[in-house]
Structure formats: C-alpha cells, structure tokens
Design a protein around this motif. Structure first.
Motif, PDB file in Angstrom:
ATOM      1  N   GLU A  93       1.616  23.931  -9.761  1.00  0.00           N
ATOM      2  CA  GLU A  93       2.892  24.282 -10.287  1.00  0.00           C
ATOM      3  C   GLU A  93       4.127  23.018  -9.458  1.00  0.00           C
ATOM      4  O   GLU A  93       4.987  22.745 -10.028  1.00  0.00           O
ATOM      5  N   ARG A  94       3.608  22.742  -8.386  1.00  0.00           N
ATOM      6  CA  ARG A  94       4.200  21.737  -7.608  1.00  0.00           C
ATOM      7  C   ARG A  94       4.145  20.313  -8.447  1.00  0.00           C
ATOM      8  O   ARG A  94       5.177  19.670  -8.454  1.00  0.00           O
ATOM      9  N   GLY A  95       3.093  20.084  -8.839  1.00  0.00           N
ATOM     10  CA  GLY A  95       2.711  18.765  -9.411  1.00  0.00           C
ATOM     11  C   GLY A  95       3.702  18.885 -10.910  1.00  0.00           C
ATOM     12  O   GLY A  95       4.091  17.856 -11.452  1.00  0.00           O
ATOM     13  N   LEU A  96       3.612  20.135 -11.571  1.00  0.00           N
ATOM     14  CA  LEU A  96       4.376  20.109 -12.562  1.00  0.00           C
ATOM     15  C   LEU A  96       5.828  20.066 -12.423  1.00  0.00           C
ATOM     16  O   LEU A  96       6.417  19.301 -13.088  1.00  0.00           O
ATOM     17  N   GLY A 103      10.316  13.494 -16.464  1.00  0.00           N
ATOM     18  CA  GLY A 103      10.651  13.460 -18.045  1.00  0.00           C
ATOM     19  C   GLY A 103       9.223  13.452 -18.844  1.00  0.00           C
ATOM     20  O   GLY A 103       9.264  13.065 -19.989  1.00  0.00           O
ATOM     21  N   VAL A 104       8.226  13.696 -17.948  1.00  0.00           N
ATOM     22  CA  VAL A 104       7.029  13.776 -18.722  1.00  0.00           C
ATOM     23  C   VAL A 104       6.948  14.930 -19.868  1.00  0.00           C
ATOM     24  O   VAL A 104       7.247  16.052 -19.894  1.00  0.00           O
ATOM     25  N   ARG A 105       6.308  14.672 -20.899  1.00  0.00           N
ATOM     26  CA  ARG A 105       6.191  15.468 -21.971  1.00  0.00           C
ATOM     27  C   ARG A 105       4.786  15.914 -22.579  1.00  0.00           C
ATOM     28  O   ARG A 105       4.398  16.786 -23.183  1.00  0.00           O
ATOM     29  N   GLU A 106       3.869  15.265 -21.918  1.00  0.00           N
ATOM     30  CA  GLU A 106       2.621  15.970 -21.858  1.00  0.00           C
ATOM     31  C   GLU A 106       1.692  15.859 -20.682  1.00  0.00           C
ATOM     32  O   GLU A 106       1.772  14.873 -19.908  1.00  0.00           O
ATOM     33  N   ILE A 107       0.886  16.851 -20.228  1.00  0.00           N
ATOM     34  CA  ILE A 107       0.305  16.878 -18.998  1.00  0.00           C
ATOM     35  C   ILE A 107      -1.201  17.359 -19.231  1.00  0.00           C
ATOM     36  O   ILE A 107      -1.587  17.610 -20.428  1.00  0.00           O
ATOM     37  N   ALA A 108      -2.098  17.268 -18.294  1.00  0.00           N
ATOM     38  CA  ALA A 108      -3.486  17.628 -18.065  1.00  0.00           C
ATOM     39  C   ALA A 108      -3.637  18.085 -16.955  1.00  0.00           C
ATOM     40  O   ALA A 108      -3.250  18.142 -15.978  1.00  0.00           O
ATOM     41  N   ILE A 109      -4.748  19.448 -17.099  1.00  0.00           N
ATOM     42  CA  ILE A 109      -4.904  20.026 -15.879  1.00  0.00           C
ATOM     43  C   ILE A 109      -6.521  19.999 -16.081  1.00  0.00           C
ATOM     44  O   ILE A 109      -7.179  19.541 -16.670  1.00  0.00           O
ATOM     45  N   PHE A 110      -6.915  20.117 -14.529  1.00  0.00           N
ATOM     46  CA  PHE A 110      -8.597  19.732 -14.198  1.00  0.00           C
ATOM     47  C   PHE A 110      -9.321  20.742 -13.776  1.00  0.00           C
ATOM     48  O   PHE A 110      -9.097  21.238 -12.687  1.00  0.00           O
ATOM     49  N   ALA A 111     -10.182  21.402 -14.435  1.00  0.00           N
ATOM     50  CA  ALA A 111     -11.140  22.478 -14.250  1.00  0.00           C
ATOM     51  C   ALA A 111     -12.328  22.091 -13.890  1.00  0.00           C
ATOM     52  O   ALA A 111     -12.839  21.126 -14.331  1.00  0.00           O
ATOM     53  N   SER A 112     -13.177  23.001 -13.109  1.00  0.00           N
ATOM     54  CA  SER A 112     -14.531  22.723 -12.604  1.00  0.00           C
ATOM     55  C   SER A 112     -15.364  23.899 -13.602  1.00  0.00           C
ATOM     56  O   SER A 112     -15.171  25.018 -13.473  1.00  0.00           O
ATOM     57  N   ALA A 113     -16.522  23.495 -14.032  1.00  0.00           N
ATOM     58  CA  ALA A 113     -17.349  24.179 -14.554  1.00  0.00           C
ATOM     59  C   ALA A 113     -18.390  24.774 -13.582  1.00  0.00           C
ATOM     60  O   ALA A 113     -19.207  25.847 -13.705  1.00  0.00           O
ATOM     61  N   THR A 114     -18.359  24.262 -12.093  1.00  0.00           N
ATOM     62  CA  THR A 114     -19.390  24.961 -11.215  1.00  0.00           C
ATOM     63  C   THR A 114     -18.423  25.105 -10.001  1.00  0.00           C
ATOM     64  O   THR A 114     -17.488  24.641  -9.729  1.00  0.00           O
ATOM     65  N   GLU A 115     -19.218  25.697  -9.121  1.00  0.00           N
ATOM     66  CA  GLU A 115     -18.639  26.646  -7.989  1.00  0.00           C
ATOM     67  C   GLU A 115     -18.234  25.488  -6.929  1.00  0.00           C
ATOM     68  O   GLU A 115     -17.291  25.415  -6.223  1.00  0.00           O
ATOM     69  N   THR A 116     -19.365  24.514  -6.619  1.00  0.00           N
ATOM     70  CA  THR A 116     -19.346  23.652  -5.694  1.00  0.00           C
ATOM     71  C   THR A 116     -18.286  22.771  -5.909  1.00  0.00           C
ATOM     72  O   THR A 116     -17.437  22.137  -4.971  1.00  0.00           O
TER      73      THR A 116
END
Length: 308
Positions: A93-96, A103-116
């Motif tokens: 949220e701080r980044g948002l 004035g950004v109109r499109e964002i991306a979030i970055f998830a991981s498929a692995t625990e490590t």
C-alpha cells in the motif's frame, strides 16, 4: 538492415502484445546507478520504436532496489502519448500511495510461487503475501487502476528445485480471483522447456483461468526463452514480456540471467508474419544506445547481428 523472410506458420495468433520490461526489470539489477535522464530517454526511445506497453519503474523501497529509487522523479519527466500503457510495480500500500500521487493508471504486483523466494523477496510466506496484496489490489481497483499480477518461480526455484504445477496454479488463480486483469507467469531462473510451458498453461485454463488473462515472462539462462515463447503462442497466449537488448535479471535470484530480448522476439515474430507494431531497426538503435550508456554490449543476438 536485414530482415527475416516472412513465412507464416499455422496455429499462431495474427497479432501479439509485447509487454516491455526493460526500464524496470531490465535495469533493476544494474550495479551502477543509471541517471534518471538516461532512463527517461530510454523509455521515450522505446515508445518511438512502437512499443505501446512499457513498464517504467517500481515503487519498492529504495533500500531493496536502489536503482529504482528515482521512480517519482522519473515519472515526472515522462510525457507519453495517450495510447501508451506505462505500468509500474508496487509491493504494498505504501508503494500504491506513491504511484497514485504520481498519476499512475496501471500497476503490477509481484507474488512468489515458492516459500523460499517469498521469504527472500517479500519477507513473508506464500499465504501471508496475500494479506499484503489484498488491500493494495482492492484500493487500486477502487481508484480505477488496472492491476497485473506476476507469479515468480513458476518453473523452478534455485533453493527448492522443481516447483509443482498445482502449486503455481494455486497462487496464480488467487491473484486472478483478487482482481488482477492479467497474470504473467515468470520463469525467473530460465529453466523452463516447451513441454513444461504447455503443461502449466493447460493447468491454468483447466482451473478456470481464461487464456486471454495469461502472459508469459521467460529468462534466457539456458537458451530456451524463444522456444518457450513460441510454445505459449501455440497454446493461445498473446502477451509476452521481454526486455530491449536482453537487459535484466533478478536481484533476489543470482542464477537469473537476462530476460528474453525484445529484438530476438521481434525477429521471430516478423519472420512469422505476426503483427506487433514495433520497428525493429529503431529498437536495435535504442538498445545499442543503451548499451553505450551502461558501458557493456547488449546480450541480444539480434542486436549483435544487426549492429555489428
């Protein structure tokens, strides 16, 4: 400048979208800080070459990715055409907040498929990362923003080894359910092969994720990025991430080498007669210029061939 002879092949889309990640994913791993004016010029040249989706920067904390600490300053220097998408990566949220202020109109979030990787990259578990994403995505959607979801380590993890396909699908489907309009499947360390690509895409569609929501993001560590991308196209994917000049890696995974080079991708697409709207000679000139700014040659084979 030489161009490939156009010989179309069956079972491929007529047109694809290139999601250019050079300014963000390409530059984030550079050890020497690139001047913000150079970054802005790089983005302008990419757009002039015909790219219409350019991921410009990230609002991650400067301590973690110093190269992108100038995100706000960079965006203030850009005046891009209305038809150009200029998404940014936001971690929370701080980044948002910073993205909305810019004035950004499109964002991306970055998830991981692995625990490590979740622990190393996000300081969380695979499940805990969604507690961070949920309010970020909900707020972004409420503000009218489009949200893209990245899933990293989809094909292998340098610490955990093989990653079960069902594990990747579980994470990706949760991002779609959260409201992500597009899901980019990342081969973060470049270990994927075509059969694996087919199996993963098929598993996503079987789980109810529409093919038009899927994008692919390959690194070329083992020279498989183009073959994997062509395989994804045959499965119906029409959006592919790439990086001008083959720039990039991952600051949290040392075995990750450069992204699929946009020029190498364009050579293949042009030969197949697939529309992209991108001018290959102009893009080669841009990557040669950027390589000069970085003080090292472009790893793209097409850049080397056409500029040599």
């Amino acid at each position: 400048m030489r161009t490939p002879q156009r010989v179309p092949a069956g079972g491929l889309p007529d047109e694809v979208t290139i999601y250019e990640v050079g300014p963000r994913d390409g530059l984030q791993n550079e050890s020497a800080i690139v001047d913000v004016k150079v970054k802005a010029e790089f983005i302008r040249r990419l757009v002039e070459a015909g790219l219409r989706t350019v991921e410009t920067t990230s609002f991650v904390h400067p301590k973690w990715v110093p190269q992108l600490a100038d995100a706000t300053e960079l965006l203030a220097q850009l005046d891009l055409p209305d038809d150009v998408r200029a998404p940014v990566l936001v971690p929370n949220e701080r980044g948002l907040d910073r993205a909305l202020a810019a004035g950004v109109r499109e964002i991306a979030i970055f998830a991981s498929a692995t625990e490590t990787f979740a622990a190393k990259n996000l300081n969380s578990t695979v499940d805990e990362q969604f507690a961070m994403f949920t309010p970020t995505v909900q707020r972004a959607l409420a503000e009218g923003l489009s949200v893209r979801g990245y899933v990293s380590m989809c094909y292998g993890d340098p610490w955990e080894g093989d990653v079960p396909i069902e594990q990747v699908v579980k994470v990706g489907a949760r991002l779609v359910d959260l409201g992500c309009h597009e899901l980019s499947l990342g081969d973060t360390i470049g270990v994927a092969t075509p059969g694996h690509v087919t199996a993963l895409i098929s598993a996503f569609t079987a789980a109810g994720v529409p093919i038009d929501k899927l994008a692919v993001h390959f690194h070329d560590t083992y020279g498989q990025a183009l073959a994997n991308t062509l395989t994804a196209f045959r499965e119906g994917v029409t959006t592919v991430d790439s990086s001008a000049g083959g720039l990039g890696g991952c600051p949290y995974a040392e075995s990750a080498t450069g992204n699929l080079a946009t020029e190498d991708l364009l050579w293949q697409l042009n030969g197949l007669g697939i529309k992209t709207g991108v001018d290959l000679p102009k893009l080669v000139e841009t990557s040669v210029w950027m390589a000069e700014q970085l003080g090292k040659p472009s790893p793209s084979r097409v850049v080397q061939a056409l500029a040599g």
